[in-house]
Design an enzyme around this catalytic site. Structure first.
Site, short mmCIF file in Angstrom:
data_model
loop_
_atom_site.label_atom_id
_atom_site.label_comp_id
_atom_site.label_asym_id
_atom_site.label_seq_id
_atom_site.Cartn_x
_atom_site.Cartn_y
_atom_site.Cartn_z
N ARG A 51 0.83 -1.20 0.00
CA ARG A 51 0.00 0.00 0.00
C ARG A 51 0.87 1.26 0.00
O ARG A 51 1.78 1.40 -0.80
CB ARG A 51 -0.98 -0.05 1.16
CG ARG A 51 -2.07 -1.13 1.00
CD ARG A 51 -3.10 -1.07 2.09
NE ARG A 51 -4.27 -1.89 1.78
CZ ARG A 51 -5.29 -2.05 2.61
NH1 ARG A 51 -5.29 -1.45 3.80
NH2 ARG A 51 -6.32 -2.79 2.26
N SER A 52 0.61 2.18 0.93
CA SER A 52 1.29 3.49 0.87
C SER A 52 2.76 3.44 1.26
O SER A 52 3.46 4.46 1.11
CB SER A 52 0.56 4.51 1.74
OG SER A 52 -0.61 4.95 1.09
N ALA A 53 3.24 2.32 1.73
CA ALA A 53 4.70 2.20 1.91
C ALA A 53 5.40 2.37 0.56
O ALA A 53 6.59 2.68 0.52
CB ALA A 53 5.06 0.87 2.56
#
Length: 390
Positions: free
Chosen positions: A69-71
């Site tokens: 995801r946003s990593a």
């Protein structure tokens, strides 16, 4: 739950915290890796490859990868910073200097660094894209370029949850002629030897497990995980910037869909092993296994220098950002005040800490409602802090 892998002497608390993630915090399949001064000191994995057990019993292995995801945003940020380091991108230049169409609707003064610091004022799309439309980089770029800002660019900050994909991706394409996924493969993952991708190649599909939602008690392991009322209200309100930012792609994509995983969306759909994520961050602050280093010390300082701080207009809570990276704070508990990194909503975390030489990567197939401070990742960070104290 059997935990596989090894830890160096002194890092036993990390093994204990990782095991507790299964016993107390609801993990079903996960991995964590830690590097210190460019050498791996923790490499642990356990549980099932697929969160929903669709394969019956297939275990998580050392090479299992998951969507983070946003990593992914931390990897995307590195591309822009490396282009600046190489003299190909001026962070203080207007975005429109590289991408003329972006000047529309009052964005002509938006600077490149403001995209990375979530100050561009375009966290939402008035006309959200479907998952199929979002996967079209030309359409995504055209849509965000035409979008009017919801605040004057540069004057405030708010998390660009989905639009960060097209903001960074199109800028990289304009500067290099390559997609950001191709650039990561050629200039980051390949030289560093990191198993991470933005746009999953067909040959890597068998390594990737299925992800899904997991639930835990409101209090687990001494960590408070119930969101504040204001945050809950913001997510419940369809007209809030919070809901609209995350709904820039509507309906919510199926993260187990091969088409979604193959798309190049640097805000949200990167795929990595825990070792790949940790190795990437290790390469930002030093040589990995005596080899490649990506960031110069000057670029490290750019990455972690505070550019945004205070109430986040999207996430509601107080956030701190450098150039593309979250910094130590209530919404992003990292290792020390010198740390920089990025979580993935409800699970994954990658970080680097130049003071201690630590880099960490945690990936999981079980996501929760939390956006930033996942209790499993917090527990691992605390364990690393304990292992490196003194």
């Amino acid at each position: 739950m059997d935990v596989h892998g090894a830890v160096a002497e002194g890092f036993e608390p990390v093994r204990d915290a990782f095991a507790a993630g299964f016993e107390m915090l609801g993990d079903r399949g996960a991995a964590v890796a830690v590097y210190r001064d460019g050498h791996k000191v923790v490499d642990l994995w356990g549980g099932a490859k697929n969160v929903d057990g669709t394969d019956g019993t297939e275990p998580w292995t050392q090479g299992t990868a998951q969507i983070v995801r946003s990593a992914t945003k931390g990897v995307a940020a590195a591309v822009l910073l490396l282009l600046h380091q190489r003299g190909e991108l001026d962070l203080d230049a207007p975005v429109g200097e590289y991408w003329p169409e972006f000047k529309a609707a009052g964005k002509e003064r938006t600077l490149v660094w403001q995209l990375l610091a979530h100050r561009a004022g375009v966290p939402v799309l008035d006309r959200p894209l479907t998952p199929a439309q979002a996967a079209d980089p030309v359409l995504g770029a055209e849509t965000v370029a035409a979008q009017a800002p919801v605040w004057e660019p540069g004057t405030d900050h708010g998390y660009h949850a989905q639009t960060y994909s097209w903001l960074t991706g199109e800028l990289v394409r304009r500067v290099t002629g390559r997609s950001i996924g191709e650039w990561v493969a050629d200039e980051i993952a390949g030289p560093v030897g990191a198993d991470l991708w933005i746009g999953l190649p067909d040959g890597e599909i068998p390594r990737v497990g299925r992800v899904g939602r997991v639930e835990t008690p409101d209090r687990a392991g001494g960590l408070r995980i119930r969101p504040k009322r204001a945050v809950s209200d913001a997510y419940a309100d369809p007209d809030s910037l919070t809901r609209r930012a995350f709904a820039a792609i509507t309906p919510q994509p199926d993260e187990n869909d091969p088409a979604y995983r193959a798309a190049v969306l640097p805000a949200s759909n990167g795929i990595a092993t825990a070792d790949g994520l940790a190795r990437f961050y290790a390469s930002l602050i030093g040589e990995v296994d005596g080899g490649t280093r990506l960031f110069t010390p000057e670029t490290v300082e750019l990455a972690r220098g505070e550019r945004s701080a205070g109430p986040d207009r999207t996430l509601v809570v107080h956030t701190r950002f450098g150039l593309g990276y979250m910094l130590q704070g209530a919404a992003s508990p990292l290792l020390t005040p010198a740390s920089f990194g990025h979580p993935g909503r409800g699970g994954a975390l990658g970080l680097a800490d130049p003071g201690t030489g630590i880099a960490l990567g945690y990936v999981t197939n079980g996501f929760r409602k939390s956006v930033t401070a996942d209790p499993r990742a917090q527990a691992l960070v605390r364990a690393v802090r304990q292992a490196t104290a003194g």
